[in-house]
Motif scaffolding. Structure first.
Motif, mmCIF file in Angstrom:
data_model
loop_
_atom_site.group_PDB
_atom_site.id
_atom_site.type_symbol
_atom_site.label_atom_id
_atom_site.label_comp_id
_atom_site.label_asym_id
_atom_site.label_seq_id
_atom_site.Cartn_x
_atom_site.Cartn_y
_atom_site.Cartn_z
ATOM 1 N N TYR A 109 0.829 -1.145 0.017
ATOM 2 C CA TYR A 109 -0.039 0.010 0.280
ATOM 3 C C TYR A 109 0.802 1.290 -0.042
ATOM 4 O O TYR A 109 1.711 1.513 0.895
ATOM 5 N N ILE A 110 0.773 2.068 -1.048
ATOM 6 C CA ILE A 110 1.343 3.462 -0.956
ATOM 7 C C ILE A 110 0.550 4.413 -0.411
ATOM 8 O O ILE A 110 -0.536 4.673 -0.639
ATOM 9 N N ILE A 111 1.194 5.122 0.620
ATOM 10 C CA ILE A 111 0.659 6.286 1.058
ATOM 11 C C ILE A 111 1.070 7.501 0.396
ATOM 12 O O ILE A 111 2.470 7.850 0.383
ATOM 13 N N ALA A 112 0.269 8.478 -0.185
ATOM 14 C CA ALA A 112 0.632 9.613 -0.909
ATOM 15 C C ALA A 112 0.032 10.924 -0.327
ATOM 16 O O ALA A 112 -1.173 10.806 0.172
ATOM 17 N N GLN A 113 0.601 12.082 -0.153
ATOM 18 C CA GLN A 113 0.034 13.053 0.425
ATOM 19 C C GLN A 113 -0.397 13.972 -0.954
ATOM 20 O O GLN A 113 0.113 14.107 -1.846
ATOM 21 N N THR A 114 -1.872 14.445 -0.656
ATOM 22 C CA THR A 114 -2.345 15.489 -1.661
ATOM 23 C C THR A 114 -2.453 16.649 -1.114
ATOM 24 O O THR A 114 -2.106 16.796 0.002
ATOM 25 N N ALA A 115 -2.977 17.727 -2.022
ATOM 26 C CA ALA A 115 -2.929 19.027 -1.385
ATOM 27 C C ALA A 115 -4.045 19.067 -0.414
ATOM 28 O O ALA A 115 -4.140 20.043 0.596
ATOM 29 N N ASP A 116 -5.176 18.417 -0.464
ATOM 30 C CA ASP A 116 -5.990 18.406 0.625
ATOM 31 C C ASP A 116 -6.297 17.011 1.576
ATOM 32 O O ASP A 116 -7.433 16.931 2.160
ATOM 33 N N GLY A 117 -5.509 16.229 1.597
ATOM 34 C CA GLY A 117 -5.668 14.911 2.280
ATOM 35 C C GLY A 117 -4.643 13.839 1.971
ATOM 36 O O GLY A 117 -3.399 14.479 1.828
ATOM 37 N N ASP A 168 -9.933 12.868 2.867
ATOM 38 C CA ASP A 168 -9.654 14.452 3.018
ATOM 39 C C ASP A 168 -9.110 14.772 4.223
ATOM 40 O O ASP A 168 -9.248 14.143 5.313
ATOM 41 N N LEU A 169 -8.443 16.157 4.211
ATOM 42 C CA LEU A 169 -7.833 16.443 5.604
ATOM 43 C C LEU A 169 -8.743 16.501 6.550
ATOM 44 O O LEU A 169 -8.457 16.660 7.683
ATOM 45 N N ALA A 170 -10.151 17.138 6.165
ATOM 46 C CA ALA A 170 -11.253 17.483 7.193
ATOM 47 C C ALA A 170 -11.448 16.035 7.988
ATOM 48 O O ALA A 170 -11.710 15.975 9.053
ATOM 49 N N ASP A 171 -11.535 14.857 7.116
ATOM 50 C CA ASP A 171 -11.927 13.707 7.739
ATOM 51 C C ASP A 171 -10.726 13.173 8.653
ATOM 52 O O ASP A 171 -11.160 12.617 9.530
ATOM 53 N N ILE A 172 -9.562 13.574 8.453
ATOM 54 C CA ILE A 172 -8.199 13.067 9.283
ATOM 55 C C ILE A 172 -8.423 13.863 10.498
ATOM 56 O O ILE A 172 -8.230 13.451 11.690
ATOM 57 N N GLU A 173 -8.743 15.215 10.462
ATOM 58 C CA GLU A 173 -8.872 15.979 11.420
ATOM 59 C C GLU A 173 -10.030 15.705 12.426
ATOM 60 O O GLU A 173 -10.024 15.851 13.739
ATOM 61 N N ARG A 174 -10.959 15.249 12.067
ATOM 62 C CA ARG A 174 -12.031 14.657 12.947
ATOM 63 C C ARG A 174 -11.888 13.229 13.470
ATOM 64 O O ARG A 174 -12.288 13.011 14.453
ATOM 65 N N LEU A 175 -10.869 12.661 12.691
ATOM 66 C CA LEU A 175 -10.780 11.246 13.456
ATOM 67 C C LEU A 175 -9.907 11.640 14.986
ATOM 68 O O LEU A 175 -9.899 10.851 15.787
#
Length: 598
Positions: free
Chosen positions: A420-428, A587-594
């Motif tokens: 599994y590749i983990i990639a950083q996007t502009a918004d998540g 999305d970054l918002a989902d990660i922040e909610r976690l």
């Protein structure tokens, strides 16, 4: 011996009007939902901007349809209850049909099997009412009413009680009525609809505003749900006088049954094998086995190009050039699937839910102050080891690659479990299944190579002879050029037989006669067949699976980023060859909610 032969010469007699209407009702009105469909279509043809439907006991006891359309005068009402009397057409051209209704059978059929009352008022006229019970029409009488029409049908099938035995439960009949109203509401986003059952409102769709695509999107969101619109691709295509608009859901937003497929031709909801087969073909190669696409398709054309007078229920159509209609649907769907690089929002929600920690029961021990020994052990555990952080056994972190995370699939940052590749996007962030993704890339490359050059054929030492009915032999031979392009060469071999001379080299062990019969079955059922193309694609898919990056292989940062960039360039890279998603996004918002940061 003919078992239907009469013992004596039968006498031909003219059926009375009531019997004829009851026979017609058997074709037009199968259940309460059929009655609602006919009455609501009449309201739409009358130019209504709002339609209210009320039923009781699943429609057995009462069906009431109120509209604010043009209405009818006292002189119109008796004529409306006569068979084959209609204001929709003049009978000179049965192909120039632009209305929902045109046969003039619905109202007399309903009056023949139930207790029907029509109250109507036209502009500039007084309201009037007429009633018919079991085919017996009462005189027109004055009434009070607003402009428009109210149709009440009570005690459906009281005059044909045998039909009542074939109805389902009240709940099932109510659901069927709601489904009919939803399908008609899709066709008319600028009309308001309301349905109540036994005094309780169960469906409401207020009239939408704005331009057509926006109004249609809002209406479908109300009927199909926000998830459908959030995961759908807009369609807008045309070919040879036909237009196709609507929304098709991403392959990763699929259903377990074909319950979210709606096709409308010139605004008329239809159930057409040709078009549903084209819908399946458009999603071929991107759906997992046993899954069904979700889509709402609107086909428009000159009424002369389609015959809607195929069946009294008007749920079937026949195109003058069915191949063009099918080809338009297939090509528009495939182009839309190839041109999008999106992940299903439902996948993102499921991913976030998978990351969410399990709720823990509170206890006083959780809030107890740690002792001095515990605090010392905690600090020691947080201190870095010699040489930095320890690398987890199942994760590798590459140095930050010189790739900005602004690309759709971002920049690779790590590899987990060698798969599994983990990639950083502009918004998540994005998680990619490296094997599934590379499998699709190799598969698309093989398909492109096969299309660029003719698929190689292998001549058979002894041609295979397939005996068929003459009509089937003629039908399959009419596709000889198309099959030859796929490596299958067939020739006539006397009356009612064909000879298979060559087969695709990729399918050397092909059971030719079985394939020919399968193709003929597809042609009979859907009017077209993608079976040979599907078998070739299956072989290419198998080759791609064995030639792709395997799970468990460690990849460098450059390799991972190269894979991400090729995914962005490759059509249909969001699904592997078996229809499963190749990547999911948080999305970054989902990660922040976690982490409780929202």
């Amino acid at each position: 011996m003919n078992t239907h032969a009469p013992k004596m010469r039968p006498v031909i007699r003219q059926l009375d009007e009531t019997a004829a209407n009851r026979i017609a009702a058997g074709e037009v009105v199968e259940r309460p939902a059929s009655a609602v469909k006919e009455l609501v279509e009449n309201a739409l043809d009358a130019g209504a901007s709002r339609i209210e439907v009320a039923i009781e006991d699943g429609g057995r006891r009462l069906i009431r349809v109120c509209d604010d359309g043009c209405g009818m005068t006292a002189d119109d009402l008796p004529l409306a209850l006569s068979r084959h009397a209609t204001s929709k057409i003049d009978g000179s051209d049965l192909l120039a049909i632009t209305s929902f209704g045109f046969r003039g059978e619905a109202l007399p059929s309903l009056g023949a099997v139930g207790r029907l009352t029509i109250t109507s008022r036209a502009a500039g006229a007084d309201a009037a009412q007429i009633a018919v019970t079991g085919g017996r029409v009462a005189p027109v009488r004055p009434a009070a009413g607003n402009p428009g029409t109210i149709v009440e049908l009570r005690d459906l099938f009281f005059a044909a009680p045998a039909r009542l035995k074939f109805l389902r439960s009240d709940r099932a009949e109510t659901q069927a009525v709601a489904e009919v109203l939803r399908r008609l509401a899709m066709a008319e986003p600028y009309v308001g609809f309301c349905l109540s059952a036994d005094g309780r409102e169960i469906f409401r769709a207020d009239a939408e505003q704005g331009e057509l695509f926006g109004a249609l999107s809002a209406r479908l969101m109300r009927i199909m749900g926000r998830d459908f619109i959030d995961n759908a691709i807009p369609l807008d295509a045309a070919r040879d006088g036909l237009t196709l608009t609507g929304f098709a859901a991403l392959p990763t937003y699929s259903r377990g049954a074909a319950v979210a497929q709606h096709v409308l031709v010139n605004g008329r909801p239809v159930r057409d094998k040709l078009l549903t087969g084209a819908l399946r073909a458009g999603y071929m190669d991107v759906l997992a086995s046993g899954r069904h696409p979700a889509a709402v398709l609107f086909l428009g054309c000159d009424p002369q190009l389609v015959d809607v007078n195929v069946h009294p229920a008007k749920a079937e159509v026949r195109f003058r050039q069915p191949d063009i209609a099918r080809g338009l649907v297939v090509s528009a769907l495939r182009h839309a699937m190839a041109g999008t690089q999106r992940a299903s929002s439902t996948l993102g929600a499921a991913t976030a839910e998978a990351f969410r920690p399990e709720p823990q029961a509170r206890s006083y021990q959780m809030f107890a102050r740690p002792g001095a020994g515990a605090r010392a052990a905690s600090l020691e555990a947080q201190a870095p080891l010699d040489g930095g952080f320890a690398e987890a056994a199942s994760a590798r972190f590459e140095p930050q690659a010189e790739v900005a995370p602004v690309a759709p699939l971002g920049a690779a940052r790590a590899q987990l479990h060698e798969n599994y590749i983990i990639a950083q996007t502009a918004d998540g962030m994005v998680i990619v299944d490296q094997h599934a993704a590379h499998e699709r890339l190799v598969y698309e490359r093989l398909k492109a190579q096969a299309e660029a050059a003719a698929i190689p054929a292998q001549a058979l030492l002894i041609p295979e002879i397939v005996e068929l009915p003459e009509a089937d032999a003629a039908r399959i031979l009419s596709l000889a050029d198309e099959l030859a392009a796929l490596g299958l060469t067939i020739e006539p071999f006397g009356p009612g037989a064909i000879a298979i001379r060559e087969v695709p080299a990729l399918l050397a062990r092909l059971d030719g006669p079985a394939l020919i019969r399968d193709i003929l079955d597809d042609l009979a059922d859907q009017g077209a067949s993608d079976r040979l193309r599907g078998r070739i694609d299956a072989v290419l898919s198998s080759m791609a699976c064995h030639g792709s990056v395997r799970s468990g292989r460690r990849m460098s940062a450059d390799e991972m980023n190269a894979l991400l960039r090729e995914m962005e360039r490759t059509p249909r890279s969001g699904q592997c060859n078996h229809g499963r998603p190749t990547w999911v996004k948080l999305d970054l918002a989902d990660i922040e909610r976690l982490f409780g940061r929202s």
